[in-house]
Design an enzyme around this catalytic site. Structure first.
Site, short mmCIF file in Angstrom:
data_model
loop_
_atom_site.label_atom_id
_atom_site.label_comp_id
_atom_site.label_asym_id
_atom_site.label_seq_id
_atom_site.Cartn_x
_atom_site.Cartn_y
_atom_site.Cartn_z
N ASP A 133 -1.03 -8.29 1.21
CA ASP A 133 0.22 -8.30 0.46
C ASP A 133 0.62 -9.73 0.11
O ASP A 133 1.00 -10.03 -1.03
CB ASP A 133 1.33 -7.64 1.27
CG ASP A 133 1.07 -6.15 1.47
OD1 ASP A 133 0.18 -5.82 2.26
OD2 ASP A 133 1.74 -5.33 0.81
N HIS A 172 -0.04 1.22 9.38
CA HIS A 172 -1.25 1.54 8.61
C HIS A 172 -2.26 2.30 9.43
O HIS A 172 -3.45 2.28 9.15
CB HIS A 172 -1.91 0.26 8.10
CG HIS A 172 -1.04 -0.53 7.20
ND1 HIS A 172 -0.17 -1.46 7.67
CD2 HIS A 172 -0.89 -0.51 5.86
CE1 HIS A 172 0.49 -2.00 6.65
NE2 HIS A 172 0.08 -1.43 5.55
N GLY A 217 0.82 -1.20 0.00
CA GLY A 217 0.00 0.00 0.00
C GLY A 217 0.86 1.25 0.00
O GLY A 217 1.99 1.24 0.49
N SER A 218 0.33 2.35 -0.53
CA SER A 218 1.03 3.63 -0.46
C SER A 218 0.80 4.26 0.91
O SER A 218 0.06 3.72 1.73
CB SER A 218 0.54 4.55 -1.57
OG SER A 218 0.93 4.05 -2.83
N GLY A 219 1.44 5.40 1.15
CA GLY A 219 1.29 6.08 2.42
C GLY A 219 2.47 5.83 3.35
O GLY A 219 2.49 6.35 4.47
N HIS A 220 3.44 5.01 2.89
CA HIS A 220 4.62 4.71 3.71
C HIS A 220 5.87 5.37 3.15
O HIS A 220 6.99 5.00 3.50
CB HIS A 220 4.86 3.20 3.76
CG HIS A 220 3.68 2.40 4.16
ND1 HIS A 220 3.04 2.60 5.35
CD2 HIS A 220 3.00 1.42 3.52
CE1 HIS A 220 2.01 1.74 5.44
NE2 HIS A 220 1.96 1.04 4.33
N LYS A 233 5.82 -7.69 2.70
CA LYS A 233 5.59 -7.44 4.12
C LYS A 233 4.44 -8.34 4.58
O LYS A 233 3.46 -8.53 3.85
CB LYS A 233 5.24 -5.96 4.35
CG LYS A 233 6.34 -5.01 3.85
CD LYS A 233 6.23 -3.59 4.37
CE LYS A 233 4.98 -2.83 3.90
NZ LYS A 233 4.81 -2.76 2.44
#
Ligand SMILES: Nc1ncnc2c1ncn2[C@@H]1O[C@H](COP(=O)(O)OP(=O)(O)O)[C@@H](O)[C@H]1O
Ligand SMILES: Nc1ncnc2c1ncn2[C@@H]1O[C@H](COP(=O)(O)OP(=O)(O)O)[C@@H](O)[C@H]1O
Ligand SMILES: [Mg+2]
Ligand SMILES: [Mg+2]
Ligand SMILES: [Mg+2]
Ligand SMILES: [Mg+2]
Lengths: 333, 210, 333, 210
Positions: free
Chosen positions: C110, C219, C54-57, C105
């Site tokens: 994932d 998250h 996921g994005s946001g990291h 991860k």
């Protein structure tokens, strides 16, 4: 206020302990007076470049100490410029016999403290020259006032000036390069949220959930005006237009575009903003030939961003590209 | 202390200033948050605490030596704009009083005038710029007018004038210092530095009366 | 919610536009399916290392694409793992004929999406191997559950694995190095504030002004328990102890210590925390021989931090030190 | 549609599912914020919107082809845990129904059972793990018990069982998926995936009745 700190009065010195531990190979940290110098300082025969100012803007300035950039940095308390004795001590530690350039952000406190330090250094036989960076177009310029603040432009200024010193320029030449950068760089910033100075514990200003502060500096000061929150397209355009118009940047110019986070803004948003800014510049015929995206000159945990544009010629490009090895900026070595 | 002041009484007056600053530092910081960066009280308090620590170390100084100690300590502990400005003010005052063992009212007036000169030389502000100068100029004028009276009366006049001047800084648009970056938005708030000047002079005047 | 975005649904793709513009020399970005590959991909004869999630990291994972680290990264929507077709496309773009290692991860999403992608790649004749990183000691480990989350350890894992691939190891050897890192790395994190996912607009959890969440993931999920705010000395000790005990790290060990910001924490605080952690480890006879401080694996604008400790031997140290040139991690080149 | 369902009626039922998900997506996301990462509604909604767009493009498909299209589209647009799980569920259902032009109640029951098998094969969850499986297992059992009735009745039974099962997930401590990282703190909230399964089955049942 929730912060990862112990006593608010010790934040800077405790952070310096960590900085020293994390970058033993790169820097030496002196405590009382506090300053950071290159591990191999003084570099004999090289002009030394020294900067400093209040803390809370990390990685600026300490994160830029190292080969190809600053020889020393002097961190004051959070948002408060360091005192002349600290600047003097750093200047002495950095001086390799070819003189020292002070890079000063244009705030009364910084200017006065560095001025005094320069007088003291002069009395000690150190050749000191100083430049004052004042790139914030949000502030009206006038000879009757303190003039414009130094903000984002400080980052490329320190990089390029450090590179000029590293290639062997003498003090006058390094100073001239610095002046050229100052003459060619403009910035503007926006805050989505305030920041909280540890010893104060109060937000620097209060914004409602749909307001933003346009034209902020880097100390949590209120900006020039408060407006309703805008979509990124509009926001970035509103930040960029005064930056472009001020110099002015013109069709055919090449430029370094820096999109800087104020500390609490996700990188995702900074890249999004960079894309918008780059697109707008392209439409105006301004070539973004170099870029920098990230948190480089911050206001603690403030959410927001600034846009900095530096006109590049071949020499400035070369100096920007030259190897640098610091905690926060590293390439070519 | 109706005639002149010797070293110990100057030291006591400086301690009184430190106490007043400590008491007012939250308010000074609040003022600085409105139109600056919210550290003025913290800066001044850090400085005067350091001054007191040094006074403790050496009790036998002349008035001039004490003023010089204050100057050097503020210069090396306050930082910001106010550090070099107040530092220079106290340094010029120290130079003016020289190594006299006692200060009379005339010397106090001259020291105040020298302090103002130092602030202006260093900071280039003129009256109306919304700075320390706006409190110091009327203070020096009032001290001048009170010439011939006691030290306590001279300082009393200066303190009252500085206190009055604080309110006059409220409508001003700042042209020097950090508040100037705010432009028109700096109007409507008292200047923190002018306020701290009034606090300092008030504490000196009270100490002289005692 | 104030964010520098336009339509919440377009955040990732608009950020990718900016990322592509800022790093043209380094990467190519494909849109629909979205992935980032090294500008010079595929590198013929080299094992390719691919990760995603996921994005946001950010900067994870896209910021780690480049020489000496990842060959490709696959960004999903914010906090949502990418789909198999995107992973497959990135795998194909990265494959230089010597096989591809997937770094995954340990989150059900994932794992399942990469698993499916690996099956598809296999059907296309690409040799895919996968490792799953699960370094979060805040989560109890059990064969009956989904096991531990992958968090901070992902950063050194990608660096070291990329270096092994760069020096010419074959797929089995690169996989073995990755497994060795996974076996030697442990992490734990804390949140001082929640984060807000753009499309949701709501904070991921609600904390009062004197509460923190211990044992959070990346998250914005709630953590393992909520405690009153602590001074940094206690907080760092509380994070570090379970990390040290789990492996366990022992007197005489050498380690990489990473102090990572969750996105909204000032660097000043991270260095302060690093100093505390380094001091505690020294007292336990664990040598901090390598260090990394900054925002490397984040949760949008969350305030907080994580501590990651990786036991190093000579080979892992060499691979950590090996040249790397990515947007977010660069040295030696 | 009391006897069997043909392609167009399956397509209509899938559209009804998409509409139901769109209506419930904020609630599904809210549930996922409690014990997950707050994206389940968004994920499912993105997927079913894409499904509808593709159904529009090709109106003449068999039931099996539609289910396969749903599977592939969910797989390539949902992401997260639910994407591959629901994707696999629809894929196994599609395989089970083959290329029949009409689905009778038996085929629907078999498809449901196949879907459950797919979810378990992919996700390794067992009943009580606080996942989609906790809604699908009773749904399949109810459909089984309703064998011999109409498609609408079979789906009705499945939907009702799934709906009841949602509440049973509340006290559970999650052992699979993101909620498992919360340990004991995952108890006290309904599972988002079990809830979306109930939403899907309810919409299918309503569509079959119509
Ligand atoms: N040029 C100047 N001349 C006189 N006083 C000044 C000048 N610039 C700033 N000041 C005073 O300094 C005060 C602010 O001091 P302080 O907050 O301690 O420093 P900083 O502005 O660096 O944070 C202002 O309120 C103003 O009175
Ligand atoms: N192994 C599994 N088997 C079945 N269902 C699962 C499994 N893991 C997770 N789920 C379901 O997925 C749901 C979450 O889906 P979603 O939020 O879309 O994905 P993510 O957890 O990746 O964010 C959970 O509520 C749970 O019902
Ligand atoms: Mg200040
Ligand atoms: Mg101030
Ligand atoms: Mg998710
Ligand atoms: Mg989720």
């Amino acid at each position: 206020m929730k912060k990862i700190i112990n006593d608010p009065g010790n934040v800077v010195s405790e952070a310096l302990i960590g900085f020293a531990a994390a970058h033993r190979d790169l820097v030496r940290v002196n405590f009382g007076p506090d300053y950071i110098v290159r591990a191999d300082a003084p570099v004999s025969g090289k002009v030394a470049v020294v900067s400093g100012g209040g803390s809370g803007h990390e990685p600026l300035h300490g994160g830029f100490v190292g080969a190809g950039m600053l020889d020393a940095a002097v961190p004051g308390p959070v948002f408060t410029s360091p005192t002349p004795d600290a600047v003097l001590a750093a200047t002495q530690a950095a001086d390799g016999g070819s003189g020292v350039l002070h890079i000063v952000k244009n705030y009364t406190g910084d200017v006065l403290n560095f001025e005094t330090a320069a007088e003291l250094a002069d009395a000690e036989g150190i050749n000191v020259s100083a430049v004052v960076i004042n790139d914030d177009v949000a502030v009206e310029d006038s000879t009757y006032t303190a003039g414009r603040r130094g903000v984002g432009g400080t980052v490329p200024l320190e990089k390029i000036t450090g590179a000029a010193a590293a290639r062997g320029d003498d003090l006058a030449a390094v100073t001239a390069i610095a002046q050229r950068v100052i003459g060619s760089v403009r910035s503007m910033g926006v805050a989505l949220t305030p920041c909280i100075v540890p010893h104060s514990g109060e937000p620097s200003f209060v914004l409602s959930d749909d307001e933003i502060e346009m034209g902020i500096g880097i100390h949590g000061e209120p900006g020039r005006h408060r407006i309703p929150m805008e979509p990124a397209d509009t926001l970035v355009a509103d930040l960029l237009a005064p930056v472009v118009e001020d110099l002015p940047f013109e069709r055919g110019d090449r430029a370094l575009l820096m999109v800087n986070g104020m500390g609490g803004t996700p990188l995702l948003e900074l890249y999004l903003a960079f894309g918008i800014a780059a697109g707008l510049l392209e439409k105006q015929g301004i070539e973004v030939s170099r870029s920098l995206v990230g948190n480089y000159i911050t206001s603690l945990e403030m959410q927001g961003m600034s846009v900095t544009l530096l006109r590049l010629d071949d020499e400035l490009t070369q100096l920007w590209d030259a190897p640098v090895h610091t905690a926060a900026l590293r390439w070519g070595m | 202390m109706t005639g002149g002041c010797d070293g110990p009484s100057v030291a006591a007056a400086i301690r009184a200033v430190a106490a007043a600053i400590a008491e007012q530092h939250v308010e000074l910081t609040r003022l600085d948050r409105e139109i600056g960066d919210g550290d003025h009280g913290e800066n001044m308090n850090r400085g005067f605490k350091a001054v007191v620590a040094k006074l403790d170390a050496d009790p036998g100084m002349t008035p001039g030596a004490i003023l010089k100690l204050v100057a050097m300590t503020l210069m090396s502990t306050v930082g910001g704009a106010s550090g070099p400005l107040y530092g220079t003010a106290f340094l010029r005052a120290a130079t003016t009083v020289g190594d006299a063992g006692q200060l009379d009212a005339g010397a106090v007036g001259a020291a105040l005038a020298a302090a103002l000169g130092g602030v202006q030389a260093r900071g280039k502000a003129v009256p109306g710029d919304k700075t320390i100068v706006d409190a110091l100029v009327p203070a020096v004028e009032a001290a001048e007018s009170a010439r011939g009276n006691s030290v306590a009366e001279v300082l009393q006049a200066a303190a009252a004038a500085a206190q009055d001047a604080v309110a006059t800084t409220i409508p001003l648009v700042a042209r020097k210092g950090r508040a100037s970056y705010l432009g028109e938005r700096s109007a409507g708030h008292a200047d923190p530095g002018a306020t701290s000047t009034a606090v300092i002079l008030r504490a000196l005047a009270e100490a002289a009366k005692a």
